[in-house]
Design an enzyme around this catalytic site. Sequence first.
Site, PDB file in Angstrom:
ATOM      1  N   GLY A  46       1.061  -1.174  -0.283  1.00  0.00           N
ATOM      2  CA  GLY A  46       0.260   0.270   0.198  1.00  0.00           C
ATOM      3  C   GLY A  46       0.581   1.185  -0.088  1.00  0.00           C
ATOM      4  O   GLY A  46       1.733   1.262   0.044  1.00  0.00           O
ATOM      5  N   GLN A  51       2.740   9.634   1.209  1.00  0.00           N
ATOM      6  CA  GLN A  51       4.313   8.676   1.229  1.00  0.00           C
ATOM      7  C   GLN A  51       5.325   9.376   0.008  1.00  0.00           C
ATOM      8  O   GLN A  51       6.351   8.783  -0.274  1.00  0.00           O
ATOM      9  CB  GLN A  51       3.908   7.260   1.482  1.00  0.00           C
ATOM     10  CG  GLN A  51       3.521   7.197   2.213  1.00  0.00           C
ATOM     11  CD  GLN A  51       3.006   5.956   2.832  1.00  0.00           C
ATOM     12  OE1 GLN A  51       2.394   5.363   2.000  1.00  0.00           O
ATOM     13  NE2 GLN A  51       3.872   4.573   3.295  1.00  0.00           N
ATOM     14  N   CYS A  94       5.864   0.005   7.292  1.00  0.00           N
ATOM     15  CA  CYS A  94       5.171   1.022   6.949  1.00  0.00           C
ATOM     16  C   CYS A  94       6.732   1.409   6.129  1.00  0.00           C
ATOM     17  O   CYS A  94       7.076   1.377   6.065  1.00  0.00           O
ATOM     18  CB  CYS A  94       4.678   2.252   7.559  1.00  0.00           C
ATOM     19  SG  CYS A  94       4.434   3.700   6.896  1.00  0.00           S
ATOM     20  N   LEU A  95       6.270   2.106   4.213  1.00  0.00           N
ATOM     21  CA  LEU A  95       7.180   1.998   3.253  1.00  0.00           C
ATOM     22  C   LEU A  95       7.875   3.368   4.456  1.00  0.00           C
ATOM     23  O   LEU A  95       9.100   3.663   3.178  1.00  0.00           O
ATOM     24  CB  LEU A  95       6.611   1.947   1.724  1.00  0.00           C
ATOM     25  CG  LEU A  95       6.452   0.840   1.341  1.00  0.00           C
ATOM     26  CD1 LEU A  95       5.992   1.530   0.160  1.00  0.00           C
ATOM     27  CD2 LEU A  95       7.882  -0.069   1.689  1.00  0.00           C
ATOM     28  N   HIS A 136      -4.640   1.289   7.652  1.00  0.00           N
ATOM     29  CA  HIS A 136      -3.770   1.894   7.468  1.00  0.00           C
ATOM     30  C   HIS A 136      -2.679   3.355   6.212  1.00  0.00           C
ATOM     31  O   HIS A 136      -2.661   4.297   6.708  1.00  0.00           O
ATOM     32  CB  HIS A 136      -2.436   0.936   6.870  1.00  0.00           C
ATOM     33  CG  HIS A 136      -0.848   1.404   6.399  1.00  0.00           C
ATOM     34  ND1 HIS A 136      -0.103   0.580   8.244  1.00  0.00           N
ATOM     35  CD2 HIS A 136      -0.403   2.011   5.894  1.00  0.00           C
ATOM     36  CE1 HIS A 136       1.127   1.490   7.958  1.00  0.00           C
ATOM     37  NE2 HIS A 136       0.811   1.815   6.962  1.00  0.00           N
ATOM     38  N   GLU A 137      -3.872   2.773   5.400  1.00  0.00           N
ATOM     39  CA  GLU A 137      -3.194   4.083   4.535  1.00  0.00           C
ATOM     40  C   GLU A 137      -4.545   5.484   4.430  1.00  0.00           C
ATOM     41  O   GLU A 137      -3.600   6.068   4.343  1.00  0.00           O
ATOM     42  CB  GLU A 137      -3.159   3.217   2.865  1.00  0.00           C
ATOM     43  CG  GLU A 137      -2.920   1.947   2.240  1.00  0.00           C
ATOM     44  CD  GLU A 137      -1.915   2.428   2.776  1.00  0.00           C
ATOM     45  OE1 GLU A 137      -0.811   3.738   1.906  1.00  0.00           O
ATOM     46  OE2 GLU A 137      -0.744   1.352   2.987  1.00  0.00           O
ATOM     47  N   HIS A 140      -2.484   7.396   6.551  1.00  0.00           N
ATOM     48  CA  HIS A 140      -1.720   8.698   5.736  1.00  0.00           C
ATOM     49  C   HIS A 140      -2.564   9.780   5.654  1.00  0.00           C
ATOM     50  O   HIS A 140      -1.966  10.934   5.818  1.00  0.00           O
ATOM     51  CB  HIS A 140      -0.906   7.820   5.212  1.00  0.00           C
ATOM     52  CG  HIS A 140       0.090   7.062   5.306  1.00  0.00           C
ATOM     53  ND1 HIS A 140       1.040   7.416   5.589  1.00  0.00           N
ATOM     54  CD2 HIS A 140       0.346   5.666   5.556  1.00  0.00           C
ATOM     55  CE1 HIS A 140       2.069   6.623   5.973  1.00  0.00           C
ATOM     56  NE2 HIS A 140       1.602   5.584   5.756  1.00  0.00           N
TER      57      HIS A 140
HETATM   58 ZN    ZN Z   1       2.718   3.515   6.247  1.00  0.00          ZN
END
Ligand code: ZN
Length: 169
Positions: A46, A51, A94-95, A136-137, A140
């Site tokens: 995701g 991000q 998380c990236l 989660h996304e 963000h």
């Molecule tokens: Zn994340």
Amino acid sequence: MSILPIVLFPDPMLRRPCTPVVAIDATLRQLAADMLETMYAAPGRGLAGPQVGVALRLFVMDVTWKEGEPSPRTCINPVILEASDTLAENTEGCLSIPGIPALVSRPDWIVLRYTDLEGQERTERLTGFEAVAAQHELDHLNGRLCIDLMDEESRAAASPALAAMGALP
Ligand code: ZN
């Protein structure tokens, strides 16, 4: 398509609430394609606008591609209409916060409404890891990160690493 640089914690970009997408045009479609390519290359499941430095309410996700069955989604202006009372605990990555697993409790299913890249409004009931990834996304887009929600034990384990990344203890 191109791979975009991923914004890393504690960049303040990750704390900025995002504004709604107003036009699904060629620029937005290109952004979504680049976000998917960036997510697959990372590799991740995701990726949200902030991000990649874009404060717009959209994210991409694909929780099955690593098992050889791609199911890419681009969710524009997503809203959670309904969420289960029952919670499920999952370890999230998380990236933007590489190497910091966060054990987080969230509703184990949600009903998500979003607009797709064709401009169609969709309403889907998501369960399992799809529900986790979408929540989660979506967080963000509101400047919220999984490390804000993680349990005490993960927090204690992660705090030296987070401090090393430049976060306040
Ligand atoms: Zn994340």
